[in-house]
Design an enzyme around this catalytic site. Sequence first.
Site, PDB file in Angstrom:
ATOM      1  N   ASN A 162       0.822  -1.204   0.000  1.00 53.29           N
ATOM      2  CA  ASN A 162       0.000   0.000   0.000  1.00 53.29           C
ATOM      3  C   ASN A 162       0.859   1.258   0.000  1.00 53.29           C
ATOM      4  OD1 ASN A 162      -2.067  -1.807   0.170  1.00 53.29           O
ATOM      5  ND2 ASN A 162      -2.454  -1.486   2.353  1.00 53.29           N
ATOM      6  N   HIS A 165       5.972  -0.487  -2.584  1.00 51.85           N
ATOM      7  CA  HIS A 165       5.524   0.282  -3.760  1.00 51.85           C
ATOM      8  C   HIS A 165       5.565   1.792  -3.529  1.00 51.85           C
ATOM      9  CE1 HIS A 165       3.059  -3.536  -4.955  1.00 51.85           C
ATOM     10  NE2 HIS A 165       4.348  -3.660  -5.238  1.00 51.85           N
ATOM     11  N   CYS A 219      11.581  13.713  -8.462  1.00 48.89           N
ATOM     12  CA  CYS A 219      11.804  14.088  -9.864  1.00 48.89           C
ATOM     13  C   CYS A 219      11.943  12.819 -10.702  1.00 48.89           C
ATOM     14  CB  CYS A 219      13.095  14.908  -9.983  1.00 48.89           C
ATOM     15  SG  CYS A 219      13.560  15.231 -11.687  1.00 48.89           S
ATOM     16  N   CYS A 241      15.941  13.058 -12.101  1.00 46.37           N
ATOM     17  CA  CYS A 241      17.136  12.915 -11.224  1.00 46.37           C
ATOM     18  C   CYS A 241      16.801  12.213  -9.909  1.00 46.37           C
ATOM     19  CB  CYS A 241      17.748  14.300 -10.954  1.00 46.37           C
ATOM     20  SG  CYS A 241      16.716  15.343  -9.915  1.00 46.37           S
ATOM     21  N   GLY A 265      -5.337  -8.926   3.240  1.00 48.24           N
ATOM     22  CA  GLY A 265      -5.993  -7.952   2.363  1.00 48.24           C
ATOM     23  C   GLY A 265      -5.326  -7.772   1.024  1.00 48.24           C
ATOM     24  N   THR A 266      -4.819  -8.892   0.459  1.00 49.86           N
ATOM     25  CA  THR A 266      -4.230  -8.784  -0.874  1.00 49.86           C
ATOM     26  C   THR A 266      -4.724  -9.920  -1.760  1.00 49.86           C
ATOM     27  OG1 THR A 266      -2.188  -8.606  -2.166  1.00 49.86           O
ATOM     28  CG2 THR A 266      -2.110 -10.043  -0.237  1.00 49.86           C
ATOM     29  N   GLU A 291     -11.827 -12.796   0.567  1.00 56.23           N
ATOM     30  CA  GLU A 291     -12.189 -13.930  -0.308  1.00 56.23           C
ATOM     31  C   GLU A 291     -10.946 -14.763  -0.587  1.00 56.23           C
ATOM     32  OE1 GLU A 291     -13.723 -11.484  -3.398  1.00 56.23           O
ATOM     33  OE2 GLU A 291     -11.761 -10.721  -3.932  1.00 56.23           O
TER      34      GLU A 291
HETATM   35  C1  BV8 Z   1       8.299  -5.433 -11.480  1.00 51.31           C
HETATM   36  C2  BV8 Z   1       1.772   1.535  -6.570  1.00 51.31           C
HETATM   37  C3  BV8 Z   1      10.367  -5.996 -12.461  1.00 51.31           C
HETATM   38  C4  BV8 Z   1       1.154   2.507  -7.495  1.00 51.31           C
HETATM   39  C5  BV8 Z   1       1.379  -0.715  -7.434  1.00 51.31           C
HETATM   40  C6  BV8 Z   1       2.847 -11.491 -15.397  1.00 51.31           C
HETATM   41  C7  BV8 Z   1       3.007 -12.361 -14.330  1.00 51.31           C
HETATM   42  C8  BV8 Z   1       3.603 -11.938 -13.150  1.00 51.31           C
HETATM   43  C9  BV8 Z   1       4.071 -10.623 -13.034  1.00 51.31           C
HETATM   44  C10 BV8 Z   1       3.891  -9.770 -14.105  1.00 51.31           C
HETATM   45  C11 BV8 Z   1       3.289 -10.191 -15.289  1.00 51.31           C
HETATM   46  N1  BV8 Z   1       3.263  -9.143 -16.139  1.00 51.31           N
HETATM   47  C12 BV8 Z   1       3.841  -8.070 -15.529  1.00 51.31           C
HETATM   48  C13 BV8 Z   1       4.246  -8.452 -14.315  1.00 51.31           C
HETATM   49  C14 BV8 Z   1       4.906  -7.647 -13.319  1.00 51.31           C
HETATM   50  C15 BV8 Z   1       3.895  -6.733 -12.644  1.00 51.31           C
HETATM   51  C16 BV8 Z   1       2.699  -7.487 -12.083  1.00 51.31           C
HETATM   52  O1  BV8 Z   1       2.804  -8.154 -11.082  1.00 51.31           O
HETATM   53  N2  BV8 Z   1       1.564  -7.337 -12.769  1.00 51.31           N
HETATM   54  C17 BV8 Z   1       0.355  -8.034 -12.321  1.00 51.31           C
HETATM   55  C18 BV8 Z   1      -0.846  -7.104 -12.488  1.00 51.31           C
HETATM   56  C19 BV8 Z   1       0.219  -9.319 -13.136  1.00 51.31           C
HETATM   57  N3  BV8 Z   1       4.652  -6.178 -11.529  1.00 51.31           N
HETATM   58  C20 BV8 Z   1       5.372  -5.081 -11.730  1.00 51.31           C
HETATM   59  O2  BV8 Z   1       5.391  -4.439 -12.762  1.00 51.31           O
HETATM   60  C21 BV8 Z   1       6.235  -4.679 -10.551  1.00 51.31           C
HETATM   61  N4  BV8 Z   1       7.581  -4.442 -10.997  1.00 51.31           N
HETATM   62  O3  BV8 Z   1       7.896  -6.563 -11.621  1.00 51.31           O
HETATM   63  O4  BV8 Z   1       9.579  -5.029 -11.821  1.00 51.31           O
HETATM   64  C22 BV8 Z   1      10.068  -5.819 -13.911  1.00 51.31           C
HETATM   65  C23 BV8 Z   1      10.539  -4.670 -14.525  1.00 51.31           C
HETATM   66  C24 BV8 Z   1      10.299  -4.530 -15.893  1.00 51.31           C
HETATM   67  C25 BV8 Z   1       9.562  -5.495 -16.614  1.00 51.31           C
HETATM   68  C26 BV8 Z   1       9.047  -6.616 -15.937  1.00 51.31           C
HETATM   69  C27 BV8 Z   1       9.301  -6.788 -14.579  1.00 51.31           C
HETATM   70  C28 BV8 Z   1       5.719  -3.396  -9.935  1.00 51.31           C
HETATM   71  C29 BV8 Z   1       4.381  -3.626  -9.313  1.00 51.31           C
HETATM   72  C30 BV8 Z   1       3.995  -2.414  -8.478  1.00 51.31           C
HETATM   73  C31 BV8 Z   1       2.831  -1.696  -9.134  1.00 51.31           C
HETATM   74  N5  BV8 Z   1       2.387  -0.617  -8.245  1.00 51.31           N
HETATM   75  N6  BV8 Z   1       1.020   0.285  -6.614  1.00 51.31           N
HETATM   76  C32 BV8 Z   1      -0.187   2.963  -6.972  1.00 51.31           C
HETATM   77  O5  BV8 Z   1      -0.683   2.418  -5.970  1.00 51.31           O
HETATM   78  O6  BV8 Z   1      -0.729   3.873  -7.604  1.00 51.31           O
HETATM   79  S1  BV8 Z   1       0.524  -2.175  -7.383  1.00 51.31           S
HETATM   80  C33 BV8 Z   1      -1.021  -1.992  -6.703  1.00 51.31           C
HETATM   81  O7  BV8 Z   1      -1.571  -3.324  -6.689  1.00 51.31           O
HETATM   82  C34 BV8 Z   1      -1.065  -1.554  -5.249  1.00 51.31           C
HETATM   83  O8  BV8 Z   1       0.200  -1.370  -4.663  1.00 51.31           O
HETATM   84  C35 BV8 Z   1      -1.771  -2.722  -4.579  1.00 51.31           C
HETATM   85  O9  BV8 Z   1      -1.430  -2.868  -3.269  1.00 51.31           O
HETATM   86  C36 BV8 Z   1      -1.244  -3.807  -5.403  1.00 51.31           C
HETATM   87  C37 BV8 Z   1      -1.765  -5.179  -5.245  1.00 51.31           C
HETATM   88  O10 BV8 Z   1      -3.151  -5.148  -5.197  1.00 51.31           O
HETATM   89  P1  BV8 Z   1      -3.809  -5.551  -3.786  1.00 51.31           P
HETATM   90  O11 BV8 Z   1      -3.156  -4.746  -2.717  1.00 51.31           O
HETATM   91  O12 BV8 Z   1      -3.769  -7.018  -3.623  1.00 51.31           O
HETATM   92  O13 BV8 Z   1      -5.254  -4.994  -3.959  1.00 51.31           O
HETATM   93  P2  BV8 Z   1      -6.464  -5.738  -4.699  1.00 51.31           P
HETATM   94  O14 BV8 Z   1      -7.540  -4.727  -4.876  1.00 51.31           O
HETATM   95  O15 BV8 Z   1      -5.955  -6.492  -5.893  1.00 51.31           O
HETATM   96  O16 BV8 Z   1      -6.938  -6.863  -3.642  1.00 51.31           O
HETATM   97  C38 BV8 Z   1      -7.487  -6.470  -2.408  1.00 51.31           C
HETATM   98  C39 BV8 Z   1      -7.862  -7.744  -1.678  1.00 51.31           C
HETATM   99  O17 BV8 Z   1      -8.384  -7.382  -0.403  1.00 51.31           O
HETATM  100  C40 BV8 Z   1      -8.959  -8.541  -2.380  1.00 51.31           C
HETATM  101  O18 BV8 Z   1      -8.564  -9.913  -2.431  1.00 51.31           O
HETATM  102  C41 BV8 Z   1     -10.192  -8.359  -1.488  1.00 51.31           C
HETATM  103  O19 BV8 Z   1     -10.969  -9.550  -1.423  1.00 51.31           O
HETATM  104  C42 BV8 Z   1      -9.550  -8.105  -0.149  1.00 51.31           C
HETATM  105  N7  BV8 Z   1     -10.358  -7.278   0.750  1.00 51.31           N
HETATM  106  C43 BV8 Z   1     -11.212  -6.259   0.422  1.00 51.31           C
HETATM  107  N8  BV8 Z   1     -11.728  -5.746   1.575  1.00 51.31           N
HETATM  108  C44 BV8 Z   1     -11.185  -6.432   2.613  1.00 51.31           C
HETATM  109  C45 BV8 Z   1     -10.305  -7.410   2.096  1.00 51.31           C
HETATM  110  N9  BV8 Z   1      -9.612  -8.262   2.881  1.00 51.31           N
HETATM  111  C46 BV8 Z   1      -9.784  -8.156   4.215  1.00 51.31           C
HETATM  112  N10 BV8 Z   1     -10.615  -7.246   4.797  1.00 51.31           N
HETATM  113  C47 BV8 Z   1     -11.320  -6.375   4.023  1.00 51.31           C
HETATM  114  N11 BV8 Z   1     -12.133  -5.483   4.623  1.00 51.31           N
HETATM  115 ZN    ZN Z   2      15.405  16.609 -11.158  1.00 48.39          ZN
END
Ligand code: BV8
Ligand code: ZN
Length: 251
Positions: free
Chosen positions: A104, A121, A129, A132, A189-190, A217
């Site tokens: 988060n 994240h 920036c 830089c 919560g992920t 879930e």
């Molecule tokens: C990287 C910051 C190396 C920005 C975020 C294919 C396969 C595997 C990986 C990849 C792929 N294709 C691309 C990738 C890599 C990609 C990735 O994983 N993509 C996914 C979508 C497949 N990852 C990246 O790009 C990462 N970097 O790998 O670098 C690289 C470099 C170059 C080329 C390739 C690789 C960077 C990832 C970071 C992205 N930035 N956030 C912003 O927030 O604006 S990610 C964003 O999603 C948030 O940080 C968030 O936290 C995160 C994950 O989502 P969740 O937190 O799980 O949230 P979500 O809504 O999905 O789920 C919530 C859950 O809570 C649900 O299950 C729900 O049931 C539950 N819930 C709801 N209410 C409750 C609850 N539980 C309990 N109580 C409740 N009340």
């Molecule tokens: Zn700068």
Amino acid sequence: MQMMEMSDELLRLMRTAGKVAVLTGAGISAESGVPTFRGKEGLWSKFRAEELATVEAFMNNPQLVWEWYLHRRELMNRVEPNPGHQALVEMEKIFDDFTLITQNVDDLHRRAGSENIVELHGNITRNKCFECGRPYFNEITLEGGKIPCCECGGRLRPDVVWFGELLPEGALDRAFAASQRAELFFTVGTSALVHPAASMPIAAKRSGACLVEVNLEPTPLTELADYAFHGKSGEILPHLIERLTDDRKVP
Ligand code: BV8
Ligand code: ZN
């Protein structure tokens, strides 16, 4: 598994564990009123986070991306940590070696009082920036549609990790180290879809940790978990702490 069925085995482990790590996602902030990424009420539901939280989106339409972050930042000013965040503050006091790894960017763990936080994240309250990397501490406004710039001429951006970007090296190393030495690992919560964050619980399990899932879930981690509590983290986590502290009070 229902709360009341929380096995004595898990309680015993929680009573005796020293090294604990927790991975949190957007779900832990849902009860504070922060929309999750993939929920129905998802952030700006007409866009997918993967379409806005990317370098390309920022290069193509920096105004729209900044508007999205300023909208989320403004929302963060109106919400408070919830009992789920507070339960993790209590957990940090109970275990000698406790690491809170969060995906988060909402700053709610820090505001709740957690200390040993690994921000995988980044953090939406910080700016830097694009060119830089220098941090930028002044207020960001989008006056006259101009994108705020750094002294070096580079464009300013929120200090968060976008899809396709590498995670901060130190954070990734600390998170993996904490996951691999943990005796007890909670994933809270992920949806466990985003990597490399979602690899932490897997690394913990591989290294022998007991894996506990607390999520509304089932997720791809559920079948790997030793215990899975499906419900609200703001109810389940305080209950776990209550059972544990009652237990520890036993003379
Ligand atoms: C990287 C910051 C190396 C920005 C975020 C294919 C396969 C595997 C990986 C990849 C792929 N294709 C691309 C990738 C890599 C990609 C990735 O994983 N993509 C996914 C979508 C497949 N990852 C990246 O790009 C990462 N970097 O790998 O670098 C690289 C470099 C170059 C080329 C390739 C690789 C960077 C990832 C970071 C992205 N930035 N956030 C912003 O927030 O604006 S990610 C964003 O999603 C948030 O940080 C968030 O936290 C995160 C994950 O989502 P969740 O937190 O799980 O949230 P979500 O809504 O999905 O789920 C919530 C859950 O809570 C649900 O299950 C729900 O049931 C539950 N819930 C709801 N209410 C409750 C609850 N539980 C309990 N109580 C409740 N009340
Ligand atoms: Zn700068």
